[in-house]
Design a protein around this motif. Structure first.
Motif, short mmCIF file in Angstrom:
data_model
loop_
_atom_site.label_atom_id
_atom_site.label_comp_id
_atom_site.label_asym_id
_atom_site.label_seq_id
_atom_site.Cartn_x
_atom_site.Cartn_y
_atom_site.Cartn_z
N ASP A 32 0.81 -1.22 0.00
CA ASP A 32 0.00 0.00 0.00
C ASP A 32 0.84 1.27 0.00
OD1 ASP A 32 -2.22 -1.64 0.14
OD2 ASP A 32 -2.47 -1.41 2.30
N TYR A 33 0.15 2.36 -0.23
CA TYR A 33 0.71 3.71 -0.15
C TYR A 33 -0.01 4.41 0.98
CZ TYR A 33 2.74 2.74 -4.70
OH TYR A 33 3.46 2.19 -5.71
N LYS A 34 0.73 5.10 1.85
CA LYS A 34 0.15 5.73 3.04
C LYS A 34 0.58 7.18 3.13
CE LYS A 34 -1.42 1.77 4.66
NZ LYS A 34 -2.81 1.47 4.82
N VAL A 35 -0.31 7.99 3.70
CA VAL A 35 -0.02 9.40 3.95
C VAL A 35 0.45 9.54 5.40
CG1 VAL A 35 -0.98 11.74 4.07
CG2 VAL A 35 -1.78 10.14 2.30
N GLY A 52 3.63 12.74 -3.97
CA GLY A 52 3.67 11.29 -3.83
C GLY A 52 2.99 10.55 -4.96
N ARG A 53 2.24 9.53 -4.61
CA ARG A 53 1.60 8.61 -5.57
C ARG A 53 0.70 9.33 -6.56
NH1 ARG A 53 1.80 4.02 -8.28
NH2 ARG A 53 -0.12 2.85 -8.35
N TRP A 64 0.02 12.89 -1.49
CA TRP A 64 0.96 12.83 -0.36
C TRP A 64 1.19 11.40 0.15
CZ3 TRP A 64 -3.49 16.06 0.38
CH2 TRP A 64 -3.33 17.33 -0.15
N ALA A 65 0.75 10.39 -0.59
CA ALA A 65 0.92 8.99 -0.17
C ALA A 65 2.20 8.41 -0.78
CB ALA A 65 -0.29 8.16 -0.60
N PHE A 66 2.90 7.62 0.04
CA PHE A 66 4.13 6.98 -0.40
C PHE A 66 4.09 5.51 -0.05
CE2 PHE A 66 5.04 11.39 -0.18
CZ PHE A 66 5.86 11.61 -1.27
N LYS A 67 4.83 4.72 -0.82
CA LYS A 67 4.88 3.27 -0.65
C LYS A 67 5.42 2.92 0.73
CE LYS A 67 5.15 -1.00 -2.44
NZ LYS A 67 5.25 -1.71 -1.17
N VAL A 68 4.79 1.94 1.35
CA VAL A 68 5.26 1.44 2.64
C VAL A 68 6.48 0.56 2.36
CG1 VAL A 68 4.70 0.01 4.64
CG2 VAL A 68 2.93 1.46 3.61
N ASP A 120 -2.82 8.71 7.51
CA ASP A 120 -3.42 7.38 7.62
C ASP A 120 -3.94 7.16 9.04
OD1 ASP A 120 -3.61 4.63 6.19
OD2 ASP A 120 -2.85 4.19 8.19
N ASP A 121 -5.09 6.49 9.12
CA ASP A 121 -5.74 6.30 10.43
C ASP A 121 -4.96 5.42 11.40
OD1 ASP A 121 -6.16 3.85 9.17
OD2 ASP A 121 -8.28 3.75 9.69
N LYS A 122 -3.93 4.75 10.93
CA LYS A 122 -3.13 3.90 11.82
C LYS A 122 -2.03 4.70 12.53
CE LYS A 122 -4.17 0.21 8.73
NZ LYS A 122 -4.99 1.08 7.90
#
Length: 167
Positions: A32-35, A52-53, A64-68, A120-122
């Protein structure tokens, strides 16, 4: 694993930290990709401007999301994050402990409004004791495995000096 690294693994897999939700075994990675809301490398008062993605797949969830990445050998790969903003593992842990970009108060422009960065909510704030932080770092260090690295030759065909392996 040492006793400290085992305690760190328990923290890594805990609801308190939730690291395992993005960095799951056995690779400690995720497709996944995460912010996260990373700081700008030149000015930590601003969020990094890299979209980002969404530069590849233009959709709001990708902005603003990038690969984990994998955490295998992570302690060997400073500086950290896509923009190299964190020089030490302690800086990385501080960033996450404060809640990522939300903890820094970053906002982004969506449409005609400034809104909190959609982290990301995590990613959530947490507190670690000095011992817990040391245990978590011991676990991350335990993810290091250099057993399959190629052997460094004694000499190279060009005759130039052999470059030593980094860290």
């Amino acid at each position: 694993l040492t006793a400290s690294a085992r305690r760190g693994l328990s923290l890594f897999n805990s609801v308190k930290l939730r690291c395992f939700e993005c960095h799951d075994a056995p690779t400690f990675a995720n497709p996944d990709y995460k912010v996260l809301g990373l700081p700008d490398a030149a000015d930590s008062n601003r969020m990094d401007a890299d979209v980002g993605r969404s530069a590849i797949v233009n959709a709001l969830p990708n902005r603003w999301a990038f690969k984990v990445p994998t955490l295998r050998n992570v302690v060997k790969h400073a500086p950290f994050m896509h923009n190299g903003v964190f020089k030490t593992m302690d800086e990385v842990l501080d960033f996450y402990a404060k809640g990522g970009g939300l903890g820094r108060g970053y906002t982004v422009r969506i449409g005609d409004q400034d809104v909190p960065v959609p982290v990301d909510d995590k990613i959530g704030k947490y507190d670690l004791s000095a011992e817990e932080r040391a245990d978590l770092k011991a676990f991350l260090e335990a993810l290091t495995d250099e057993s399959l690295l190629p052997e460094i030759p004694a000499q190279v065909p060009s005759g130039l000096p052999v470059v030593a392996r980094p860290i």
